[in-house]
Design an enzyme around this catalytic site. Structure first.
Site, PDB file in Angstrom:
ATOM      1  NE  ARG A 224      -6.754   1.103  -1.941  1.00  0.00           N
ATOM      2  CZ  ARG A 224      -7.271   2.270  -1.870  1.00  0.00           C
ATOM      3  NH1 ARG A 224      -6.739   3.389  -1.223  1.00  0.00           N
ATOM      4  NH2 ARG A 224      -8.794   2.505  -2.376  1.00  0.00           N
ATOM      5  CG  HIS A 272      -7.165   5.076   4.053  1.00  0.00           C
ATOM      6  ND1 HIS A 272      -7.248   3.726   3.494  1.00  0.00           N
ATOM      7  CD2 HIS A 272      -7.403   5.865   2.905  1.00  0.00           C
ATOM      8  CE1 HIS A 272      -7.373   3.659   2.112  1.00  0.00           C
ATOM      9  NE2 HIS A 272      -7.714   5.100   1.843  1.00  0.00           N
TER      10      HIS A 272
END
Ligand code: NDP
Ligand code: OXD
Length: 309
Positions: A224, A272
């Site tokens: 993250r 991502h």
């Protein structure tokens, strides 16, 4: 009772189709069009508006669409008695191991330099780097980290891992806790971050952590964005201390067009997509937990709210 699909911005169609194959008689309601909140007993959730999940008085299970659950554990309005589960699934796990291996090998084999040389029609031999004496470190030895560590080890690298609690894993030098972080980082030519974002890991990859990594090392963040302090990473790259950063996740996604990562000569940006939740693979794991909660059996892959992952 019905299942709620609550994932703003994600196309529901492939998920509804996979559910129709797995549970043909089940009714799925797509948020925000929910005529009867009292009829919902299961919520499939990704990045819900905070507070939304308290609107369903008969909710018995919340299932994250992904492995990460920070969108759930940081929502104080989710009633404490509702269990939350996350995705642990082989295709996702293998996808992450592929991503880590791909980017370790890309740097280890000088692929960025070779591609740049080809563009400039430069034939230049680059010195081979020795695999058995190169250590790859994995931050987080959970479902994804352990699988990535095993694939990297199978390629012949030395592997080190770091976790919150002590671990033993064959062929992996295991470290744990803040007290062993620097010793872990100090031996790694490549560090791949596969930690959840929690109050303990937010900002963990900062100036001090980068300074503890050897000169010329490579950081991969597929966990993250907020685990990395961006200004500290850019400073470590610009000073030449770190050779490269491969980043799949960011503080803000999509990464704003003005962000310096986009144009940095020694940063690889990926959107991502290190490991995606694919409906045909993920839905059977969701269905298993739905059946379990409805028949009062123990759930799989429960989230520990206090721990934050
Ligand atoms: P797990 O919960 O299985 O593993 C988490 C690991 O991190 C565990 O080994 C845990 O230690 C360790 N950890 C947690 N907190 C700390 C801490 N404070 N200090 C040291 N170690 C810590 O998670 P997964 O492997 O399934 O997933 C990891 C993360 O990957 C997800 O949370 C998500 O954010 C990210 N992800 C990213 C994707 C992408 O496409 N970019 C796709 C999927 C996931 P211990 O074993 O001791 O508990
Ligand atoms: C996840 C993700 O957490 O896709 O599964 O990032």
């Amino acid at each position: 009772m019905s299942i709620l699909y609550l994932s703003p911005g994600r196309d529901p169609e492939p998920w509804l189709a996979a559910f129709a194959r797995a549970m043909p008689t089940e009714k799925i309601v797509v948020w925000p069009d929910v005529p009867d909140p009292a009829a919902i007993d299961i919520a499939l959730v990704w990045k819900q508006p905070k507070g939304e999940l308290q609107r369903y008085p008969n909710l018995r299970l919340i299932s994250s669409f992904g492995a990460g659950v920070e969108h759930l554990v940081t929502d104080p309005e989710i009633p404490a008695h509702i269990p939350m589960v996350r995705i642990v699934e082989d295709r996702l796990t293998i996808g992450m191991a592929e991503f880590v291996a791909l980017h370790v090998l890309r740097r280890h084999r000088w692929l960025d330099e070779i591609e740049a040389n080809q563009k400039a029609k430069i034939w230049k031999w680059l010195p081979p780097r020795d695999t058995p004496s190169t250590t790859v470190g994995i931050l987080g030895l959970g479902a994804l980290g352990l699988a990535a560590a095993q694939v990297i080890r199978a390629l012949g690298f030395k592997v080190a891992g770091w976790s919150r609690t002590p671990k033993q894993a064959e062929g992996i030098e295991c470290f744990h806790g803040q007290g062993q972080l620097k010793a872990f980082l100090g031996r790694c030519a490549h560090v791949a971050c596969l930690l959840p974002v929690t109050p303990e890991t937010r900002g963990l990859l900062n100036r001090e952590a980068f300074a503890a990594m050897p000169r010329g090392s490579h950081i991969i963040n597929a966990a993250r964005g907020p685990i990395v302090v961006d200004a500290d990473l850019l400073a470590a790259l610009d000073s030449g201390h770190l050779e490269w950063a491969t980043l799949d996740v960011f503080h803000e996604e999509p990464l704003p067009v003005t962000h310096p990562y986009w144009t940095h000569p020694r940063v690889t940006v990926t959107p991502h997509n290190a490991a995606d939740s694919l409906p045909d693979y993920v839905v059977p794991t969701m269905v298993e937990n739905i059946k379990r909660v409805r028949s009062g059996r123990p759930l799989l892959n429960l989230v520990d709210r206090a721990r934050g992952y």
